[in-house]
Design a protein around this motif. Sequence first.
Motif, PDB file in Angstrom:
ATOM      1  N   LEU A   1       0.796  -1.224   0.000  1.00 40.39           N
ATOM      2  CA  LEU A   1       0.000   0.000   0.000  1.00 40.39           C
ATOM      3  C   LEU A   1       0.836   1.285   0.000  1.00 40.39           C
ATOM      4  N   PRO A   2       1.958   1.355   0.731  1.00 36.15           N
ATOM      5  CA  PRO A   2       2.762   2.583   0.690  1.00 36.15           C
ATOM      6  C   PRO A   2       3.380   2.864  -0.681  1.00 36.15           C
ATOM      7  N   GLN A   3       3.424   1.852  -1.570  1.00 33.07           N
ATOM      8  CA  GLN A   3       3.993   2.058  -2.894  1.00 33.07           C
ATOM      9  C   GLN A   3       3.029   2.784  -3.840  1.00 33.07           C
ATOM     10  N   LEU A   4       1.766   2.836  -3.478  1.00 33.89           N
ATOM     11  CA  LEU A   4       0.770   3.475  -4.334  1.00 33.89           C
ATOM     12  C   LEU A   4       0.904   4.993  -4.281  1.00 33.89           C
ATOM     13  N   LEU A   5       0.577   5.645  -5.389  1.00 37.44           N
ATOM     14  CA  LEU A   5       0.551   7.099  -5.406  1.00 37.44           C
ATOM     15  C   LEU A   5      -0.564   7.605  -4.501  1.00 37.44           C
ATOM     16  N   LEU A   6      -0.438   8.840  -4.049  1.00 42.43           N
ATOM     17  CA  LEU A   6      -1.433   9.405  -3.135  1.00 42.43           C
ATOM     18  C   LEU A   6      -2.826   9.398  -3.757  1.00 42.43           C
ATOM     19  N   GLY A   7      -2.911   9.666  -5.063  1.00 37.68           N
ATOM     20  CA  GLY A   7      -4.210   9.672  -5.721  1.00 37.68           C
ATOM     21  C   GLY A   7      -4.865   8.307  -5.757  1.00 37.68           C
ATOM     22  N   ASP A   8      -4.071   7.258  -5.920  1.00 33.47           N
ATOM     23  CA  ASP A   8      -4.606   5.899  -5.877  1.00 33.47           C
ATOM     24  C   ASP A   8      -5.109   5.567  -4.480  1.00 33.47           C
ATOM     25  N   ARG A   9      -4.379   6.016  -3.473  1.00 39.97           N
ATOM     26  CA  ARG A   9      -4.795   5.775  -2.092  1.00 39.97           C
ATOM     27  C   ARG A   9      -6.101   6.517  -1.788  1.00 39.97           C
ATOM     28  N   ASP A  10      -6.222   7.743  -2.301  1.00 44.19           N
ATOM     29  CA  ASP A  10      -7.476   8.484  -2.131  1.00 44.19           C
ATOM     30  C   ASP A  10      -8.638   7.752  -2.804  1.00 44.19           C
ATOM     31  N   ALA A  11      -8.387   7.187  -3.976  1.00 46.20           N
ATOM     32  CA  ALA A  11      -9.437   6.448  -4.688  1.00 46.20           C
ATOM     33  C   ALA A  11      -9.878   5.227  -3.877  1.00 46.20           C
ATOM     34  N   LEU A  12      -8.944   4.563  -3.222  1.00 52.60           N
ATOM     35  CA  LEU A  12      -9.283   3.418  -2.376  1.00 52.60           C
ATOM     36  C   LEU A  12     -10.116   3.861  -1.169  1.00 52.60           C
ATOM     37  N   VAL A  13      -9.738   4.991  -0.571  1.00 55.77           N
ATOM     38  CA  VAL A  13     -10.488   5.497   0.582  1.00 55.77           C
ATOM     39  C   VAL A  13     -11.937   5.789   0.197  1.00 55.77           C
ATOM     40  N   VAL A  14     -12.137   6.455  -0.941  1.00 54.11           N
ATOM     41  CA  VAL A  14     -13.496   6.763  -1.397  1.00 54.11           C
ATOM     42  C   VAL A  14     -14.273   5.467  -1.647  1.00 54.11           C
ATOM     43  N   ALA A  15     -13.618   4.490  -2.267  1.00 51.71           N
ATOM     44  CA  ALA A  15     -14.284   3.218  -2.569  1.00 51.71           C
ATOM     45  C   ALA A  15     -14.668   2.472  -1.286  1.00 51.71           C
ATOM     46  N   ILE A  16     -13.800   2.488  -0.284  1.00 51.32           N
ATOM     47  CA  ILE A  16     -14.109   1.837   0.992  1.00 51.32           C
ATOM     48  C   ILE A  16     -15.286   2.527   1.662  1.00 51.32           C
ATOM     49  N   ARG A  17     -15.312   3.849   1.587  1.00 53.75           N
ATOM     50  CA  ARG A  17     -16.439   4.611   2.158  1.00 53.75           C
ATOM     51  C   ARG A  17     -17.750   4.245   1.456  1.00 53.75           C
ATOM     52  N   ARG A  18     -17.711   4.135   0.138  1.00 49.89           N
ATOM     53  CA  ARG A  18     -18.935   3.846  -0.613  1.00 49.89           C
ATOM     54  C   ARG A  18     -19.441   2.436  -0.344  1.00 49.89           C
ATOM     55  N   VAL A  19     -18.538   1.469  -0.274  1.00 52.98           N
ATOM     56  CA  VAL A  19     -18.972   0.089  -0.077  1.00 52.98           C
ATOM     57  C   VAL A  19     -19.407  -0.155   1.371  1.00 52.98           C
TER      58      VAL A  19
END
Length: 284
Positions: free
Chosen positions: A115-133
């Motif tokens: 997970l730390p290897q991901l760009l900040l924007g990818d991490r933000d996209a994961l956060v939004v997806a976790i919130r939605r699901v």
Amino acid sequence: MSEMQYDWTFDSPAGGRQVDVLGDTQGATAAIQSLLTDSTGEPPAIPTPPDCLITLPAGLVRENYVITEAEVRELTGADEEALARVRSNPLRMLETLLELGTVRIGDVPATSDILPQLLLGDRDALVVAIRRVTFGDEMDFAEIGCPTCGADFSATISLGDIKSQTAEVGRLTVPLRKGGYAIVRYPTGADQAAMLADPKATNAEHNSTLLARCLVEIRDAQGNTKPGGADLAKSLGLADRRTILNQLAAKQPGPRLLEVSIEHEECGGEVPLPLSVADLFRDF
């Protein structure tokens, strides 16, 4: 030893009396039919959960290919307890949230090493997806102050409407004030962790740490090249530092959380509503 006996009875919907299934088969059949009749009708509306699979705006680089598919999952009560324990530390909460809610990146398990290897924007996209699901697509806001008319109002936003941008995983070229240019790479989760490692550091020190890690090199107007590093990051003029940081923020792939806005229907004014991880998971 006496033989075990089973008393199979249930309440009849008519009058609440019990029906002996073995001794009164006709009564039992009638009761069952009555229950089925009473239970028929429109089924309850059950919202369809958001898709657990998402496409990352940039993706994880692996040798000669990029992985852009990721899977997230709904958070549980156990996850809520884990997040509550680290809520006072925003960085630790973000890392814990991603570790708990992300299942995999492609076919690679989403571990604390990946997970730390991901760009900040990818991490933000994961956060939004976790919130939605976990909570659904909509978020309600109360007492939003309208800068146009001054009134407070309530509104609901759809997380699916948040704009997102993509970018190739690579380097960014930024023109400098006195000619030449800087070559930088987009920051990752590891860069963010290093930048925020010292809670007592100032914003200027945070910026220096980030630039020291993401600044690849500087090429001046004469073609001379200086390799990146902490010394170069501190020697840059303030205007060039701000230009590089602004370009990294503006062109970073991912959902534009800080650019979210809504319209105040009463006056037609556009109201900024920047979002953070704390905003998305404010109920924790």
